[in-house]
Design a protein around this motif. Structure first.
Motif: not given
Ligand code: GDP
Ligand code: MG
Length: 303
Positions: A132-133, A35-36, A160-162, A129-130, A17-22
Motif C-alpha cells: 500500500d505504501k 504491534v508497535t 498489505s497486512a494493514l 508486505n506494505k 518490522n516486516a509486519g508479521k504480527s500485523t
Molecule cells: P513485526 O515486527 O514484523 O511483527 O511488525 P509489526 O506487525 O509489529 O509491524 C511493524 C510496523 O509496520 C507497524 O507500525 C505496523 O502498523 C506497520 N505495518 C504492518 N503491515 C503494514 C502494511 O501492510 N502497510 C503499512 N503501511 N504498514 C504496515
C-alpha cells in the motif's frame, strides 16, 4: 463423502518490522500479538489459531530475525528457529516499501534468513508486505529479482497486512501446502499460549508505547497474580527495569505514566477477556536482567 479438512502450523518469519504480527492479527480478526513501530517488539513465539469450516491453521508469530548479540537476542532467535522447525509451511515476510526506497536494505535484512530458510525443507512463500505504501510498483522489480536468486523456487506474493489486501490469496496458497487433518483445537480457542501470557504482552505493549526509544528493550513484564475466580479478573503485574533511573521514567511525574499504562492495558484486557479487570502494576529494578539466564527463563524467554 467427508469434506476435506486441513490442519497445519505456519511460521511467520522475517526481519523485524516486516509486519508479521500485523498479518497474524489480520487473519485472526483480533489483536493477539503486539504491534508497535519499534523493532523487537515480539519477544516470544505467539500463536494464533484460525478456524474455518475447511481448515484450522496455527500461525506462529516470531521475533524478527536479525544479527544482534547478547543473551536475550539469542533467545529471540532460538524462538524463531524453533517455529521454523515445528511448522508445515513458512510465510517469509518482507517490508516491500522499505526496499522500494532502499534496495540495498534487502540484502542486509535477508542475509541472516537465507541459510535457515533454504535448509528448512518446508514450503516457503515470500510475502511482500506494505505494498500500500509503494506507489510505483516497478520499484519492486530489482529486489524481486534478488528474492528469486536468494530463495529459489519460492512463490512471491504482494500484500498489505494493514489494509487486508491480498490476505485471502496468500492463505489459499498456504492451505495448498498444509496436510489433511482434523482440527486440533476447539473452535473458540484463539491461541495455544495461556491468557496469562497474553495479558503480560498487552501490558508490555502499553509500556513500550509510553517509553522513549532506547528504554523499551531493557524492560520486561511478569504476571504475579492472575485470578479469574471472582466476578472480575484480578491481575497483578511487575514491570522490571534494568536501572534505577529507568524506574522513575516508567512511573513518570506524579505516577502519570504508569497510570496511563495501567488504564490502557486494563481496557484492552477487558476486551480480550470479556470481563471486568482489576489491574495492579508495580515497577521493580533488576539490574542487567537481559543477561540473566534464570530470570529470562522465568519470563518464558528461552527453554
Ligand atoms: P513485526 O515486527 O514484523 O511483527 O511488525 P509489526 O506487525 O509489529 O509491524 C511493524 C510496523 O509496520 C507497524 O507500525 C505496523 O502498523 C506497520 N505495518 C504492518 N503491515 C503494514 C502494511 O501492510 N502497510 C503499512 N503501511 N504498514 C504496515
Ligand atoms: Mg512482531
Amino acid at each position: 463423502m467427508t469434506q476435506e479438512h486441513k490442519f497445519g502450523m505456519v511460521a511467520l518469519l522475517g526481519p523485524p518490522n516486516a509486519g508479521k504480527s500485523t498479518l497474524m492479527n489480520a487473519y485472526l480478526g483480533q489483536k493477539l500479538a503486539i504491534v508497535t513501530p519499534k523493532p523487537q517488539t515480539t519477544r516470544n513465539r505467539i500463536s494464533g489459531i484460525l478456524t474455518r469450516d475447511d481448515a484450522q491453521v496455527v500461525f506462529l508469530d516470531t521475533p524478527g530475525v536479525h544479527r544482534l548479540r547478547g543473551r536475550m537476542n539469542r533467545f529471540l532467535l532460538d524462538s524463531a528457529w524453533n517455529a521454523l522447525a515445528s511448522c508445515d509451511a513458512v510465510v517469509l515476510l518482507f517490508d516491500a516499501a522499505l526496499y522500494a526506497s532502499k534496495p540495498q536494505m534487502f540484502d542486509k535484512e535477508a542475509e541472516p534468513l537465507i541459510e535457515p530458510v533454504r535448509g528448512c525443507r518446508r514450503p516457503v512463500i515470500v510475502a511482500l508486505n506494505k505494498v500500500d505504501k509503494v506507489k510505483d510498483k516497478a520499484q519492486l522489480l530489482p529486489f524481486m529479482q534478488r528474492i528469486a536468486e536468494q530463495f529459489p523456487g519460492c512463490e512471491v506474493m504482494p500484500l498489505s497486512a494493514l489494509r487486508s489486501q491480498g490476505l485471502d490469496e496468500l492463505l489459499d496458497r498456504v492451505l495448498e501446502h498444509l496436510p489433511d487433518g482434523p482440527p486440533m483445537f476447539p473452535e473458540d480457542q484463539i491461541s495455544t499460549v495461556p491468557m496469562r501470557f497474553l495479558a503480560s504482552e498487552i501490558i508490555r505493549e502499553k509500556l513500550f508505547m509510553s517509553l522513549r526509544q532506547e528504554l523499551p528493550y531493557s524492560t520486561a513484564v511478569e504476571i504475579e497474580l492472575f485470578d479469574e475466580s471472582g466476578p472480575s479478573v484480578r491481575i497483578a503485574a511487575a514491570i522490571y527495569a534494568s536501572r534505577k533511573n529507568h524506574k522513575g521514567m516508567i512511573i513518570g511525574r506524579g505516577g502519570q505514566n504508569l497510570k496511563l499504562i495501567g488504564q490502557q492495558a486494563r481496557e484492552e484486557l477487558e476486551e480480550l477477556l470479556e470481563r471486568k479487570v482489576m489491574l495492579e502494576l508495580w515497577v521493580k529494578v533488576k539490574e542487567d536482567w537481559t543477561e540473566h539466564p534464570g530470570f529470562l527463563r522465568s519470563l518464558g524467554l528461552g527453554e
